[in-house]
Design a protein around this motif. Structure first.
Motif, PDB file in Angstrom:
ATOM      1  N   SER A  35       1.154  -1.337  -0.154  1.00  5.74           N
ATOM      2  CA  SER A  35       0.038  -0.602  -0.676  1.00  5.74           C
ATOM      3  C   SER A  35       0.939   1.703  -0.077  1.00  5.74           C
ATOM      4  O   SER A  35       0.329   2.732  -0.452  1.00  5.74           O
ATOM      5  N   GLN A  36       1.840   1.014   0.748  1.00  6.63           N
ATOM      6  CA  GLN A  36       2.679   1.992   1.060  1.00  6.63           C
ATOM      7  C   GLN A  36       3.397   2.673  -0.525  1.00  6.63           C
ATOM      8  O   GLN A  36       3.680   3.760  -1.206  1.00  6.63           O
ATOM      9  N   MET A  37       3.685   1.441  -1.204  1.00  7.90           N
ATOM     10  CA  MET A  37       4.510   1.364  -2.758  1.00  7.90           C
ATOM     11  C   MET A  37       3.311   2.246  -3.715  1.00  7.90           C
ATOM     12  O   MET A  37       3.645   2.743  -4.692  1.00  7.90           O
ATOM     13  N   ALA A  38       1.893   1.731  -3.465  1.00 12.56           N
ATOM     14  CA  ALA A  38       1.538   2.513  -4.582  1.00 12.56           C
ATOM     15  C   ALA A  38       1.216   4.497  -4.923  1.00 12.56           C
ATOM     16  O   ALA A  38       1.036   4.755  -5.573  1.00 12.56           O
ATOM     17  N   VAL A  39       1.251   4.894  -3.177  1.00  9.74           N
ATOM     18  CA  VAL A  39       1.518   6.235  -2.982  1.00  9.74           C
ATOM     19  C   VAL A  39       2.701   6.844  -2.771  1.00  9.74           C
ATOM     20  O   VAL A  39       2.676   8.026  -2.684  1.00  9.74           O
ATOM     21  N   GLU A  40       3.894   6.224  -2.030  1.00  7.58           N
ATOM     22  CA  GLU A  40       4.906   6.906  -2.276  1.00  7.58           C
ATOM     23  C   GLU A  40       5.910   5.931  -2.413  1.00  7.58           C
ATOM     24  O   GLU A  40       5.993   4.716  -1.925  1.00  7.58           O
ATOM     25  N   GLU A  41       7.502   6.565  -1.442  1.00 11.00           N
ATOM     26  CA  GLU A  41       8.614   5.913  -1.734  1.00 11.00           C
ATOM     27  C   GLU A  41       8.590   5.300   0.217  1.00 11.00           C
ATOM     28  O   GLU A  41       8.201   5.623   0.697  1.00 11.00           O
ATOM     29  N   VAL A  42       9.041   3.631  -0.654  1.00 10.68           N
ATOM     30  CA  VAL A  42       9.325   3.188   0.892  1.00 10.68           C
ATOM     31  C   VAL A  42      10.760   3.789   1.887  1.00 10.68           C
ATOM     32  O   VAL A  42      11.495   3.269   0.596  1.00 10.68           O
ATOM     33  N   THR A  43      10.426   3.298   3.288  1.00  6.97           N
ATOM     34  CA  THR A  43      12.476   3.873   3.487  1.00  6.97           C
ATOM     35  C   THR A  43      11.915   3.114   4.694  1.00  6.97           C
ATOM     36  O   THR A  43      11.251   2.695   5.199  1.00  6.97           O
ATOM     37  N   PRO A  44      12.964   3.259   5.367  1.00  2.59           N
ATOM     38  CA  PRO A  44      13.393   2.270   6.811  1.00  2.59           C
ATOM     39  C   PRO A  44      12.213   2.025   7.837  1.00  2.59           C
ATOM     40  O   PRO A  44      11.310   1.359   8.214  1.00  2.59           O
ATOM     41  N   GLN A  45      11.538   4.056   7.695  1.00  7.20           N
ATOM     42  CA  GLN A  45      11.168   4.081   8.640  1.00  7.20           C
ATOM     43  C   GLN A  45       9.730   4.019   8.719  1.00  7.20           C
ATOM     44  O   GLN A  45       9.277   3.215   9.098  1.00  7.20           O
ATOM     45  N   SER A  46       8.931   3.938   7.066  1.00  8.65           N
ATOM     46  CA  SER A  46       7.795   4.096   7.018  1.00  8.65           C
ATOM     47  C   SER A  46       7.930   2.098   6.732  1.00  8.65           C
ATOM     48  O   SER A  46       7.064   1.568   7.261  1.00  8.65           O
ATOM     49  N   TYR A  47       9.614   1.581   6.856  1.00  7.03           N
ATOM     50  CA  TYR A  47       8.797  -0.506   7.070  1.00  7.03           C
ATOM     51  C   TYR A  47       9.092  -0.707   8.117  1.00  7.03           C
ATOM     52  O   TYR A  47       7.778  -1.232   8.584  1.00  7.03           O
ATOM     53  N   TYR A  48       9.249   0.357   9.449  1.00  9.83           N
ATOM     54  CA  TYR A  48       8.555   0.117  10.427  1.00  9.83           C
ATOM     55  C   TYR A  48       7.986   0.152  10.992  1.00  9.83           C
ATOM     56  O   TYR A  48       7.116  -0.416  11.122  1.00  9.83           O
ATOM     57  N   SER A  49       7.453   1.261  10.146  1.00 10.20           N
ATOM     58  CA  SER A  49       6.258   1.426  10.462  1.00 10.20           C
ATOM     59  C   SER A  49       5.146   0.696  10.242  1.00 10.20           C
ATOM     60  O   SER A  49       4.181  -0.060  10.779  1.00 10.20           O
ATOM     61  N   ALA A  50       4.984   0.214   9.319  1.00 10.54           N
ATOM     62  CA  ALA A  50       4.519  -1.139   8.678  1.00 10.54           C
ATOM     63  C   ALA A  50       4.358  -2.269   9.393  1.00 10.54           C
ATOM     64  O   ALA A  50       3.675  -3.018   9.729  1.00 10.54           O
ATOM     65  N   VAL A  51       6.163  -2.567   9.968  1.00  8.19           N
ATOM     66  CA  VAL A  51       5.366  -3.856  10.802  1.00  8.19           C
ATOM     67  C   VAL A  51       4.745  -3.677  12.257  1.00  8.19           C
ATOM     68  O   VAL A  51       4.504  -4.370  12.423  1.00  8.19           O
ATOM     69  N   MET A  52       4.838  -2.178  12.661  1.00  2.48           N
ATOM     70  CA  MET A  52       4.327  -2.367  13.661  1.00  2.48           C
ATOM     71  C   MET A  52       3.092  -1.921  13.829  1.00  2.48           C
ATOM     72  O   MET A  52       1.688  -2.809  14.631  1.00  2.48           O
ATOM     73  N   ALA A  53       2.228  -1.723  13.142  1.00  8.98           N
ATOM     74  CA  ALA A  53       1.045  -2.002  12.585  1.00  8.98           C
ATOM     75  C   ALA A  53       0.854  -3.991  12.198  1.00  8.98           C
ATOM     76  O   ALA A  53      -0.473  -4.116  12.683  1.00  8.98           O
ATOM     77  N   SER A  54       1.568  -4.288  11.864  1.00  5.99           N
ATOM     78  CA  SER A  54       0.903  -6.038  11.582  1.00  5.99           C
ATOM     79  C   SER A  54       1.257  -6.663  12.336  1.00  5.99           C
ATOM     80  O   SER A  54       0.821  -7.741  12.301  1.00  5.99           O
ATOM     81  N   LEU A  55       1.479  -5.850  13.918  1.00 10.48           N
ATOM     82  CA  LEU A  55       2.422  -6.955  14.801  1.00 10.48           C
ATOM     83  C   LEU A  55       0.555  -6.986  15.901  1.00 10.48           C
ATOM     84  O   LEU A  55      -0.391  -5.964  15.775  1.00 10.48           O
TER      85      LEU A  55
END
Length: 147
Positions: A127-147
């Protein structure tokens, strides 16, 4: 002009994740490093400062400058993501791999739950890739949202 663009990107990356991260635990990009020392009560400003300073690298690895807030499995996972971002993205695209498994072990995700979490991470990162560049921080946020 380049500084303004960088500031805007940093603000977007940080501000969108601050509220969610405060509910889930520590966000190293906003609660660690030089930014957190200067802007102690303003997480968005701390994150922007850290991202502008060095894309958040110092914040994620700043256990010396802010030991009491920058420790634990989430910070270790954030450091791991920062240091191994390309491999994390590759494992995420495959849906498995040594790097994503190591990160999940750091976060103490049990074996039975790992595939569910990986599926959620893949969805969030996609979903992030569809609207913006994925960064280490946004990847981390994706992980935290998945826990």
């Amino acid at each position: 002009m380049k500084k303004i663009a960088l500031f805007a990107v940093a603000a977007a990356l940080v501000s969108g994740n601050v509220v969610a991260e405060e509910k889930k635990g520590i966000n190293p990009w906003t609660q660690c490093g030089i930014g957190a020392m200067i802007f102690n009560d303003i997480p968005a400003a701390a994150g922007i400062s850290n991202v502008i300073w060095d894309l958040g690298t110092t914040a994620v690895s700043s256990n010396i400058s802010s030991q009491d807030t920058c420790e634990g499995s989430r910070v270790k996972a954030a450091m791991f993501i920062q240091d191994n971002f390309d491999q994390m993205m590759e494992d995420t695209s495959k849906g498995s791999g040594d790097y994503i498994n190591a990160m999940l072990e750091m976060l103490e995700v049990e074996g039975e739950s790992q595939q569910v979490v990986i599926t959620s991470i893949r969805s969030n990162v996609g979903s992030q890739m569809a609207v913006e560049e994925v960064t280490p921080q946004s990847y981390y946020s994706a992980v935290m949202a998945s826990l």
